[in-house]
Design a protein around this motif. Structure first.
Motif, PDB file in Angstrom:
ATOM      1  N   ARG A  76     -56.971  42.043  78.001  1.00  0.00           N
ATOM      2  CA  ARG A  76     -56.877  40.936  78.904  1.00  0.00           C
ATOM      3  C   ARG A  76     -55.475  40.311  78.719  1.00  0.00           C
ATOM      4  O   ARG A  76     -54.977  39.857  79.844  1.00  0.00           O
ATOM      5  CB  ARG A  76     -58.123  39.874  78.840  1.00  0.00           C
ATOM      6  N   SER A 136     -56.325  30.927  76.889  1.00  0.00           N
ATOM      7  CA  SER A 136     -57.336  29.731  77.243  1.00  0.00           C
ATOM      8  C   SER A 136     -58.838  30.503  77.464  1.00  0.00           C
ATOM      9  O   SER A 136     -59.924  29.921  76.856  1.00  0.00           O
ATOM     10  CB  SER A 136     -56.956  29.087  78.289  1.00  0.00           C
ATOM     11  N   GLN A 137     -58.883  31.659  78.301  1.00  0.00           N
ATOM     12  CA  GLN A 137     -60.213  32.128  78.533  1.00  0.00           C
ATOM     13  C   GLN A 137     -60.583  33.049  77.191  1.00  0.00           C
ATOM     14  O   GLN A 137     -61.782  33.187  77.195  1.00  0.00           O
ATOM     15  CB  GLN A 137     -59.909  33.300  79.596  1.00  0.00           C
ATOM     16  N   THR A 192     -49.228  27.767  70.817  1.00  0.00           N
ATOM     17  CA  THR A 192     -50.754  27.221  70.926  1.00  0.00           C
ATOM     18  C   THR A 192     -50.884  26.451  70.077  1.00  0.00           C
ATOM     19  O   THR A 192     -50.233  26.276  68.830  1.00  0.00           O
ATOM     20  CB  THR A 192     -51.672  28.423  71.094  1.00  0.00           C
ATOM     21  N   THR A 247     -60.208  31.787  74.080  1.00  0.00           N
ATOM     22  CA  THR A 247     -60.356  30.822  73.019  1.00  0.00           C
ATOM     23  C   THR A 247     -61.887  30.633  72.735  1.00  0.00           C
ATOM     24  O   THR A 247     -62.657  30.303  73.783  1.00  0.00           O
ATOM     25  CB  THR A 247     -59.600  29.553  73.264  1.00  0.00           C
ATOM     26  N   ASN A 291     -49.621  35.051  77.847  1.00  0.00           N
ATOM     27  CA  ASN A 291     -50.245  34.700  78.895  1.00  0.00           C
ATOM     28  C   ASN A 291     -51.217  33.444  78.557  1.00  0.00           C
ATOM     29  O   ASN A 291     -52.441  33.861  78.348  1.00  0.00           O
ATOM     30  CB  ASN A 291     -50.975  35.650  79.788  1.00  0.00           C
ATOM     31  N   LEU A 292     -50.733  32.106  78.804  1.00  0.00           N
ATOM     32  CA  LEU A 292     -51.585  30.899  77.983  1.00  0.00           C
ATOM     33  C   LEU A 292     -53.048  31.000  79.188  1.00  0.00           C
ATOM     34  O   LEU A 292     -53.971  30.424  78.396  1.00  0.00           O
ATOM     35  CB  LEU A 292     -50.907  29.928  78.065  1.00  0.00           C
ATOM     36  N   ARG A 293     -52.991  31.300  80.396  1.00  0.00           N
ATOM     37  CA  ARG A 293     -54.370  31.264  80.781  1.00  0.00           C
ATOM     38  C   ARG A 293     -55.290  32.126  80.289  1.00  0.00           C
ATOM     39  O   ARG A 293     -56.428  31.952  80.079  1.00  0.00           O
ATOM     40  CB  ARG A 293     -53.922  31.558  82.433  1.00  0.00           C
ATOM     41  N   SER A 294     -54.797  33.436  80.038  1.00  0.00           N
ATOM     42  CA  SER A 294     -55.710  34.339  79.311  1.00  0.00           C
ATOM     43  C   SER A 294     -56.105  33.980  77.920  1.00  0.00           C
ATOM     44  O   SER A 294     -56.995  34.224  77.536  1.00  0.00           O
ATOM     45  CB  SER A 294     -54.948  35.616  79.282  1.00  0.00           C
TER      46      SER A 294
END
Length: 192
Positions: A109, A9-10, A136, A12, A4-7
């Motif tokens: 998450r 990002s959060q 990523t 990182t 899940n790239l949104r997670s």
């Protein structure tokens, strides 16, 4: 396992390790930032990338590289000086690295197994790391040692050159904190 790239990002963080350590065989003292392919927690399962591990302190570095699970279920918990003498330690610092932070709730998450950071079997962690590397531009993974609970960083090869600096490799036996640190782990350093 989908990422899940949104997670991601959060989770990182820009993290600049300062005075972290790398425990390395003394035979590699001339290349303190050298890497090779291996079968470690976040290593590529296909030998596509290399990884460098650093720990917050010497005790964690020793636990992660030398001790691991060797004393599990054993009453005699002794390391022989001659074995420890084949290892060195270098101090590592870095410019801020973009890392995936798995120290607290990151795995939950992301909806993936907590075994990735905490299990003895590392196959799933290697597969996860390959996905992170492929999908990523992250420079590594920030996690807690399953052995000491202290912070560790798995730095991907793409970030080592230009971001990390290493001091000279010194003989592990010369580190003052070694004996007391081993004692905290209920391990005795013996002559033979």
């Amino acid at each position: 396992m989908p990422l899940n790239l949104r997670s991601v990002s959060q989770l990182t963080v820009a993290f600049a390790p300062s005075s972290y350590v790398r425990v390395t065989p003394s035979a590699h003292a001339a290349t303190p930032l050298g890497m090779s392919f291996g079968k470690t927690r976040f290593a590529s399962p296909t030998d596509f990338f290399k990884i460098l591990y650093i720990a917050k302190d010497v005790v964690t570095g020793v636990a992660e590289t030398i001790i691991r699970d060797r004393f599990e279920g054993k009453a005699a918990r002794q390391l022989i000086e001659s074995e420890v003498g084949t290892w060195g330690v270098t101090e590592i610092s870095a410019k801020p690295l973009n890392l995936l932070d798995l120290r607290t709730t990151g795995l939950l998450r992301l909806g993936i197994s907590t075994d990735i950071a905490r299990a003895k079997n590392q196959d799933e962690a290697r597969q996860f790391s390959q996905i992170v590397y492929d999908e990523t531009d992250l420079e590594g993974i920030l996690y807690r040692s399953r052995l000491t609970g202290e912070d560790c960083v798995a730095v991907y090869d793409r970030a080592v050159t230009g971001k990390l600096t290493a001091g000279p490799v010194v003989d592990l036996l010369t580190i003052a904190a070694l004996v007391s640190g081993l004692s905290d782990l209920n391990i005795q350093l013996i002559k033979s």
